[in-house]
Scaffold this active site. Structure first.
Site, PDB file in Angstrom:
ATOM      1  N   PRO A  12       0.809  -1.226   0.000  1.00 13.74           N
ATOM      2  CA  PRO A  12       0.000   0.000   0.000  1.00 13.74           C
ATOM      3  C   PRO A  12       0.841   1.274   0.000  1.00 13.74           C
ATOM      4  O   PRO A  12       0.314   2.357  -0.252  1.00 13.74           O
ATOM      5  CB  PRO A  12      -0.823  -0.123   1.291  1.00 13.74           C
ATOM      6  CG  PRO A  12      -0.013  -1.006   2.183  1.00 13.74           C
ATOM      7  CD  PRO A  12       0.692  -1.980   1.270  1.00 13.74           C
ATOM      8  N   GLY A  15       3.803   4.022  -4.701  1.00 15.40           N
ATOM      9  CA  GLY A  15       3.033   4.962  -5.512  1.00 15.40           C
ATOM     10  C   GLY A  15       1.815   5.489  -4.789  1.00 15.40           C
ATOM     11  O   GLY A  15       0.700   5.460  -5.315  1.00 15.40           O
ATOM     12  N   THR A  42       0.759  -5.687   2.489  1.00 18.03           N
ATOM     13  CA  THR A  42       1.988  -5.771   3.269  1.00 18.03           C
ATOM     14  C   THR A  42       1.987  -4.704   4.356  1.00 18.03           C
ATOM     15  O   THR A  42       1.429  -3.615   4.201  1.00 18.03           O
ATOM     16  CB  THR A  42       3.233  -5.605   2.386  1.00 18.03           C
ATOM     17  OG1 THR A  42       3.218  -4.309   1.771  1.00 18.03           O
ATOM     18  CG2 THR A  42       3.267  -6.672   1.308  1.00 18.03           C
ATOM     19  N   ASP A  68       9.293  -2.093  -7.893  1.00 18.07           N
ATOM     20  CA  ASP A  68      10.273  -3.145  -8.161  1.00 18.07           C
ATOM     21  C   ASP A  68      10.725  -3.837  -6.878  1.00 18.07           C
ATOM     22  O   ASP A  68      11.030  -5.027  -6.873  1.00 18.07           O
ATOM     23  CB  ASP A  68      11.488  -2.561  -8.880  1.00 18.07           C
ATOM     24  CG  ASP A  68      11.142  -2.101 -10.300  1.00 18.07           C
ATOM     25  OD1 ASP A  68      10.222  -2.679 -10.901  1.00 18.07           O
ATOM     26  OD2 ASP A  68      11.797  -1.173 -10.799  1.00 18.07           O
ATOM     27  N   THR A  70       8.863  -4.453  -4.254  1.00 17.33           N
ATOM     28  CA  THR A  70       7.815  -5.416  -3.898  1.00 17.33           C
ATOM     29  C   THR A  70       7.941  -6.672  -4.739  1.00 17.33           C
ATOM     30  O   THR A  70       7.844  -7.801  -4.224  1.00 17.33           O
ATOM     31  CB  THR A  70       6.423  -4.791  -4.098  1.00 17.33           C
ATOM     32  OG1 THR A  70       6.334  -3.575  -3.352  1.00 17.33           O
ATOM     33  CG2 THR A  70       5.322  -5.747  -3.652  1.00 17.33           C
ATOM     34  N   ASN A  72      10.641  -7.784  -6.100  1.00 18.36           N
ATOM     35  CA  ASN A  72      11.836  -8.470  -5.619  1.00 18.36           C
ATOM     36  C   ASN A  72      11.501  -9.344  -4.412  1.00 18.36           C
ATOM     37  O   ASN A  72      11.911 -10.507  -4.326  1.00 18.36           O
ATOM     38  CB  ASN A  72      12.905  -7.444  -5.251  1.00 18.36           C
ATOM     39  CG  ASN A  72      14.134  -8.069  -4.607  1.00 18.36           C
ATOM     40  OD1 ASN A  72      14.073  -8.536  -3.475  1.00 18.36           O
ATOM     41  ND2 ASN A  72      15.248  -8.054  -5.314  1.00 18.36           N
ATOM     42  N   GLU A  73      10.747  -8.777  -3.469  1.00 18.18           N
ATOM     43  CA  GLU A  73      10.393  -9.530  -2.261  1.00 18.18           C
ATOM     44  C   GLU A  73       9.552 -10.760  -2.594  1.00 18.18           C
ATOM     45  O   GLU A  73       9.795 -11.850  -2.072  1.00 18.18           O
ATOM     46  CB  GLU A  73       9.637  -8.638  -1.281  1.00 18.18           C
ATOM     47  CG  GLU A  73      10.531  -7.706  -0.480  1.00 18.18           C
ATOM     48  CD  GLU A  73       9.839  -7.225   0.780  1.00 18.18           C
ATOM     49  OE1 GLU A  73       8.953  -7.937   1.288  1.00 18.18           O
ATOM     50  OE2 GLU A  73      10.204  -6.144   1.266  1.00 18.18           O
ATOM     51  N   ASP A 217      17.912 -16.322 -21.043  1.00 18.87           N
ATOM     52  CA  ASP A 217      19.031 -16.974 -21.731  1.00 18.87           C
ATOM     53  C   ASP A 217      20.126 -17.462 -20.790  1.00 18.87           C
ATOM     54  O   ASP A 217      21.162 -17.950 -21.235  1.00 18.87           O
ATOM     55  CB  ASP A 217      19.634 -16.033 -22.784  1.00 18.87           C
ATOM     56  CG  ASP A 217      20.215 -14.757 -22.172  1.00 18.87           C
ATOM     57  OD1 ASP A 217      20.019 -14.533 -20.960  1.00 18.87           O
ATOM     58  OD2 ASP A 217      20.853 -13.985 -22.920  1.00 18.87           O
ATOM     59  N   GLU A 274      16.998  -1.673  -3.874  1.00 19.30           N
ATOM     60  CA  GLU A 274      17.037  -1.787  -2.420  1.00 19.30           C
ATOM     61  C   GLU A 274      18.481  -1.937  -1.953  1.00 19.30           C
ATOM     62  O   GLU A 274      19.296  -2.586  -2.610  1.00 19.30           O
ATOM     63  CB  GLU A 274      16.207  -2.993  -1.958  1.00 19.30           C
ATOM     64  CG  GLU A 274      14.753  -2.963  -2.410  1.00 19.30           C
ATOM     65  CD  GLU A 274      13.966  -1.801  -1.853  1.00 19.30           C
ATOM     66  OE1 GLU A 274      14.146  -1.494  -0.653  1.00 19.30           O
ATOM     67  OE2 GLU A 274      13.195  -1.180  -2.603  1.00 19.30           O
TER      68      GLU A 274
END
Length: 295
Positions: A12, A15, A42, A68, A70, A72-73, A217, A274
């Site tokens: 939340p 943004g 979260t 990004d 979030t 990642n987590e 790849d 992060e």
């Protein structure tokens, strides 16, 4: 017919200036496509990773809504599972570099409609020592700006917040001495900036040619910016970066699957925007096609 289950993990804080109503519309899209949606908001850093690891295995699809960090987590949690669900992403952050690489719409409804088309793609995942990263691990110039810009600044200014923070670093730009072994090639020198990425955008500032970035790849794109010896060298480096001329003399650009880096300096890193603390030795590996993502 068994109903498909979807875990919707929402940050939340990401943004925060954006309206939340499109997220409800996205949930409606998922429901109409036959998913039973469970919502988790979260509450603290690390919560998305814990939730994905604890509950993700019980679902057919896990969708991350946030920036990004979030994503990642959520991926960091999912890769711990033996049987991994499909992954979806509704980008709600301020820069959304990885979403730009994948051409995921910033409109939650449009992104949700793409997800329910059920077209999976394979996604390489990076490992930095014991941590995961999705699209970039970087050090040096502008690295700090990717995680030091305040959330309020990111929400209000977007890419410009990163540029402002990066400008603060300009008077303290300094080279870092590192010894790096990339797929057997030894690169020993002083560098202003280094990035190991699987994306066409780094920090909202640098752009890589989409023709040169393949997301499954088993290879990363390695970019090193060496310390310029003269003002002309610095000018040439800047021009090369702005024009995406990564093969120009002075820059180091490689496609590699594993990297070992050693340094005696205090070298903080950024993983998907992060903070990651300095480590004397860093091992980076590409886990090819570790996840399937719906685009």
């Amino acid at each position: 017919m068994t109903q498909k289950k979807l875990l919707f993990i929402v940050n939340p804080r990401a943004g925060r200036s954006k309206s939340r109503s499109p997220l409800f519309d996205a949930i409606a899209v998922f429901s109409q496509a036959g998913y039973l949606v469970s919502l988790h908001k979260t509450t603290a850093p690390g919560d998305a990773a814990i939730t994905a690891a604890r509950e993700g295995g019980d679902y057919d699809l896990v969708v991350a809504a946030g920036g990004d960090g979030t994503l990642n987590e959520v991926i960091s949690g999912l890769v711990k599972l033996e049987h991994r669900p499909l992954l979806g992403y509704l980008p709600q952050g301020s820069t959304n570099d990885f979403a730009a690489s994948l051409q995921i719409s910033g409109n939650p409804v449009m992104a949700a409609m793409s997800i329910v088309r059920n077209v999976p793609c394979q996604l390489d995942i990076g490992q930095w020592n014991e941590r995961c990263f999705v699209y970039v691990a970087s050090f040096g110039a502008f690295t700090k700006s990717s995680y030091s810009a305040s959330q309020a600044a990111k929400n209000a200014l977007g890419h410009f917040a990163y540029i402002l923070e990066g400008m603060k670093d300009l008077n303290t730009l300094r080279p870092y001495r590192v010894r790096l072994t990339a797929d057997g090639e030894v690169l020993d020198g002083e560098y202003l900036f280094g990035a190991v990425c699987n994306s066409t955008s780094i920090g909202g500032l640098m752009k890589l040619d989409p023709e040169r970035v393949v997301l499954d790849d088993g290879k990363f794109e390695l970019l090193l910016v060496p310390n310029p010896r003269t003002a002309l060298d610095l000018q040439n480096l800047v021009v090369a970066l702005l024009n995406q001329q990564y093969d120009s003399e002075g820059l180091v650009f490689r496609h590699v699957s594993s990297i070992h880096l050693e340094t005696e300096e205090d070298l903080p890193w950024s993983l998907d925007g992060e903070y990651a603390p300095s480590a004397a030795k860093v091992n980076i590996h590409n886990h090819q096609a570790a996840l399937r993502m719906l685009l």
